[in-house]
Design an enzyme around this catalytic site. Structure first.
Site, PDB file in Angstrom:
ATOM      1  N   CYS A  83       0.829  -1.217   0.000  1.00  0.00           N
ATOM      2  CA  CYS A  83       0.000   0.000   0.000  1.00  0.00           C
ATOM      3  C   CYS A  83       0.860   1.264   0.000  1.00  0.00           C
ATOM      4  O   CYS A  83       0.327   2.376  -0.053  1.00  0.00           O
ATOM      5  CB  CYS A  83      -0.911   0.015   1.218  1.00  0.00           C
ATOM      6  SG  CYS A  83      -1.875  -1.483   1.388  1.00  0.00           S
ATOM      7  N   HIS A 334      -9.180   4.054  -0.824  1.00  0.00           N
ATOM      8  CA  HIS A 334      -7.809   3.538  -0.725  1.00  0.00           C
ATOM      9  C   HIS A 334      -7.485   2.602  -1.890  1.00  0.00           C
ATOM     10  O   HIS A 334      -7.449   1.384  -1.719  1.00  0.00           O
ATOM     11  CB  HIS A 334      -7.657   2.841   0.628  1.00  0.00           C
ATOM     12  CG  HIS A 334      -6.279   2.353   0.943  1.00  0.00           C
ATOM     13  ND1 HIS A 334      -5.139   2.838   0.332  1.00  0.00           N
ATOM     14  CD2 HIS A 334      -5.854   1.392   1.822  1.00  0.00           C
ATOM     15  CE1 HIS A 334      -4.079   2.198   0.809  1.00  0.00           C
ATOM     16  NE2 HIS A 334      -4.483   1.319   1.702  1.00  0.00           N
TER      17      HIS A 334
HETATM   18  N1  COA Z   1     -16.285   2.484   4.642  1.00  0.00           N
HETATM   19  C1  COA Z   1     -17.548   2.912   4.395  1.00  0.00           C
HETATM   20  N2  COA Z   1     -18.483   2.163   3.756  1.00  0.00           N
HETATM   21  C2  COA Z   1     -18.100   0.957   3.308  1.00  0.00           C
HETATM   22  C3  COA Z   1     -16.803   0.462   3.514  1.00  0.00           C
HETATM   23  C4  COA Z   1     -15.899   1.275   4.210  1.00  0.00           C
HETATM   24  N3  COA Z   1     -14.660   0.839   4.439  1.00  0.00           N
HETATM   25  N4  COA Z   1     -16.708  -0.766   2.965  1.00  0.00           N
HETATM   26  C5  COA Z   1     -17.919  -1.025   2.429  1.00  0.00           C
HETATM   27  N5  COA Z   1     -18.742   0.015   2.639  1.00  0.00           N
HETATM   28  C6  COA Z   1     -20.171   0.084   2.259  1.00  0.00           C
HETATM   29  C7  COA Z   1     -20.411  -0.255   0.799  1.00  0.00           C
HETATM   30  O1  COA Z   1     -20.439   0.897  -0.016  1.00  0.00           O
HETATM   31  C8  COA Z   1     -21.773  -0.903   0.850  1.00  0.00           C
HETATM   32  O2  COA Z   1     -22.751   0.095   0.943  1.00  0.00           O
HETATM   33  P1  COA Z   1     -24.197  -0.091   0.212  1.00  0.00           P
HETATM   34  O3  COA Z   1     -24.810  -1.304   0.856  1.00  0.00           O
HETATM   35  O4  COA Z   1     -24.899   1.182   0.523  1.00  0.00           O
HETATM   36  O5  COA Z   1     -23.894  -0.298  -1.227  1.00  0.00           O
HETATM   37  C9  COA Z   1     -21.768  -1.644   2.170  1.00  0.00           C
HETATM   38  O6  COA Z   1     -20.818  -0.936   2.994  1.00  0.00           O
HETATM   39  C10 COA Z   1     -21.356  -3.102   2.049  1.00  0.00           C
HETATM   40  O7  COA Z   1     -20.239  -3.148   1.174  1.00  0.00           O
HETATM   41  P2  COA Z   1     -19.449  -4.489   0.854  1.00  0.00           P
HETATM   42  O8  COA Z   1     -18.549  -4.217  -0.300  1.00  0.00           O
HETATM   43  O9  COA Z   1     -20.406  -5.637   0.740  1.00  0.00           O
HETATM   44  O10 COA Z   1     -18.588  -4.667   2.165  1.00  0.00           O
HETATM   45  P3  COA Z   1     -17.699  -5.873   2.531  1.00  0.00           P
HETATM   46  O11 COA Z   1     -18.234  -6.449   3.792  1.00  0.00           O
HETATM   47  O12 COA Z   1     -17.486  -6.803   1.370  1.00  0.00           O
HETATM   48  O13 COA Z   1     -16.282  -5.172   2.801  1.00  0.00           O
HETATM   49  C11 COA Z   1     -14.635  -4.389   4.308  1.00  0.00           C
HETATM   50  C12 COA Z   1     -16.102  -4.321   3.893  1.00  0.00           C
HETATM   51  C13 COA Z   1     -14.423  -3.423   5.450  1.00  0.00           C
HETATM   52  C14 COA Z   1     -14.299  -5.816   4.760  1.00  0.00           C
HETATM   53  C15 COA Z   1     -13.757  -3.993   3.095  1.00  0.00           C
HETATM   54  O14 COA Z   1     -14.052  -2.671   2.711  1.00  0.00           O
HETATM   55  C16 COA Z   1     -12.281  -4.123   3.422  1.00  0.00           C
HETATM   56  O15 COA Z   1     -11.713  -5.204   3.332  1.00  0.00           O
HETATM   57  N6  COA Z   1     -11.621  -2.992   3.790  1.00  0.00           N
HETATM   58  C17 COA Z   1     -10.215  -3.018   4.151  1.00  0.00           C
HETATM   59  C18 COA Z   1      -9.365  -2.878   2.916  1.00  0.00           C
HETATM   60  C19 COA Z   1      -7.926  -3.123   3.244  1.00  0.00           C
HETATM   61  O16 COA Z   1      -7.554  -4.030   3.980  1.00  0.00           O
HETATM   62  N7  COA Z   1      -7.037  -2.322   2.649  1.00  0.00           N
HETATM   63  C20 COA Z   1      -5.638  -2.446   2.844  1.00  0.00           C
HETATM   64  C21 COA Z   1      -5.262  -1.885   4.153  1.00  0.00           C
HETATM   65  S1  COA Z   1      -3.653  -2.363   4.676  1.00  0.00           S
END
Ligand code: COA
Length: 386
Positions: A83, A334
């Site tokens: 990242c 991100h």
């Molecule tokens: N912040 C705000 N909203 C978020 C979000 C976040 N981080 N992640 C998802 N959403 C929202 C989506 O827009 C969606 O909204 P909607 O229902 O209105 O369309 C809803 O939440 C569900 O989204 P979805 O894609 O099904 O979520 P998910 O459960 O598959 O994924 C996380 C959520 C947090 C697990 C995922 O965003 C993630 O893995 N984040 C971390 C990424 C990461 O590790 N990056 C590297 C860092 S070192």
């Protein structure tokens, strides 16, 4: 070393960009940066991208993207540090201009993450942790950062409400950033009411999965002045890079981000600056706990006081030292390879006085901190009005 200036910046609107491809979002940001700089040729292109092979099935980006811009023949290279790939691309471009190897460099970062499903995106991101000793056993990044949060809570009394305060602040800033993926006004209660992803991190404590690209044009301060632009010349005065063990079990202290501390110290030394000199800061808030730990490692606050600082508003837009005025990774999004460049773009916008409603009045010195994985690598840049 020659003095290095940023003369052009450009990025696209971050989000789920299903109708675009990696090359089109990259070219959009690159053309915007070249147009902002007022130049139509460069000596070198650097590209930060974490995992195009896993996210879109494409490698060999340097040649692909130089060609996309009609610049086949121009030297180009892709760099990778998970990242922190964008920050590494910026450092590579800085070194080229500072050393005299190149006069004008197009620094870019890109990631197209939403073409795969959530499980595949999680797998691709997980390759930034230790596959053999951690990933193999099923842990993913939310779980790894949750462990750091648990240690911070136990050692310093950090609370879930203080973690949530980071998300509240960054989403408030993101509301003022047209490029941000999420335009949401949220309260501490809203954050705590979202799904628990990995205790104590809720959905809104996490950065999202994002498509996006960001680009900058670097040249010498001398040439920047010759270009005769209206906005102030922004100079890169410090660049620090450091590594740490990516295997969590080998970390000496789970309550601090050692690579961030080392990279910051190196950047401050090069710039002959101290944390107190900063007016605006962008840190790598891939999870809310990461922002708190990064502000401590940079030296904005003593260890154990980062959470209280955000709770007391010290890092808000009107606070003593505004942090993540762009909305941070939390709200802006991100796209992992692009984030380091986008952070630097926010600092340049602030120093030029072009940050609109999120402008920090009188900002003249800023810092951008980018991080790979769980802080296994970190890159810090300090920028100033020349
Ligand atoms: N912040 C705000 N909203 C978020 C979000 C976040 N981080 N992640 C998802 N959403 C929202 C989506 O827009 C969606 O909204 P909607 O229902 O209105 O369309 C809803 O939440 C569900 O989204 P979805 O894609 O099904 O979520 P998910 O459960 O598959 O994924 C996380 C959520 C947090 C697990 C995922 O965003 C993630 O893995 N984040 C971390 C990424 C990461 O590790 N990056 C590297 C860092 S070192």
């Amino acid at each position: 070393m020659r003095d290095v200036a940023v003369v052009g910046i450009g990025m696209n609107d971050f989000g789920e960009l299903w109708e675009q491809s990696l090359r089109t979002i990259w070219a959009e940001s690159a053309l915007a940066a070249l147009s902002d700089a007022g130049v139509d040729s460069v000596d070198l292109i650097t590209i930060g991208c974490m995992s195009p092979g896993l996210f879109v099935g494409q490698e060999h980006l340097a040649s692909l993207l130089a060609d996309e811009l009609g610049m086949a023949g121009v030297p180009a290279s892709r760099v990778e540090s998970a990242c922190a790939s964008g920050g590494l691309a910026l450092r590579a471009g800085f070194a080229e201009v500072a050393s005299g190897l190149s006069d004008t460099v197009l620094v870019t970062g890109v990631e197209k993450m939403t073409d795969v499903d959530g499980a595949d995106a999680t797998y691709a991101l997980g390759t930034a942790a230790d596959r053999e000793w951690e990933g193999f056993h099923g842990i993913t990044f939310p779980g790894l950062y949750a462990m750091l949060a648990q240690v911070h809570m136990e050692r310093f009394g950090t609370t879930p409400e203080q973690l949530a305060a980071v998300a509240v602040k960054n989403h408030a800033n993101g509301l003022l950033n047209p490029h941000a993926q999420y335009h949401l006004k949220v309260s501490v209660e809203d954050v705590l009411a979202t799904t628990m992803v990995a205790d104590p991190l809720h959905l809104l404590d996490c950065s999202p999965v994002t498509d996006g690209a960001a680009a900058m044009v670097l040249t010498t301060v001398e040439r920047a002045r010759e270009l005769g632009k209206d906005n102030p010349v922004v100079k890169i005065t410090g660049s620090g890079l450091a590594t740490d063990t990516i295997t969590l079990a080998n970390r000496k202290d789970l309550s601090e981000l050692g690579a961030v501390r080392l990279a910051s110290e190196r950047a401050f030394r090069m710039a002959d600056r101290r944390p107190d000199d900063l007016h605006v800061v962008e840190v790598h808030d891939c999870f809310t706990i990461a922002e708190i730990m990064a502000t401590e490692a940079i030296g904005l606050f003593d260890q154990g006081f980062g959470a209280k600082a955000v709770e007391n508003g010290l890092t808000s837009l009107q606070g003593k030292i505004p942090v993540n005025t762009s909305g941070g990774l939390k709200s802006k999004g991100h796209p992992v390879g692009a984030s380091g460049v986008a952070q630097a773009i926010e600092i340049v916008s602030q120093l030029r006085g072009e940050a609109g409603q999120r402008q920090v009045e009188g900002a003249r010195v800023g810092l951008a901190q980018n991080m790979g994985g769980l802080g296994g690598s970190s890159i810090v840049h300090i920028m100033e009005v020349a």
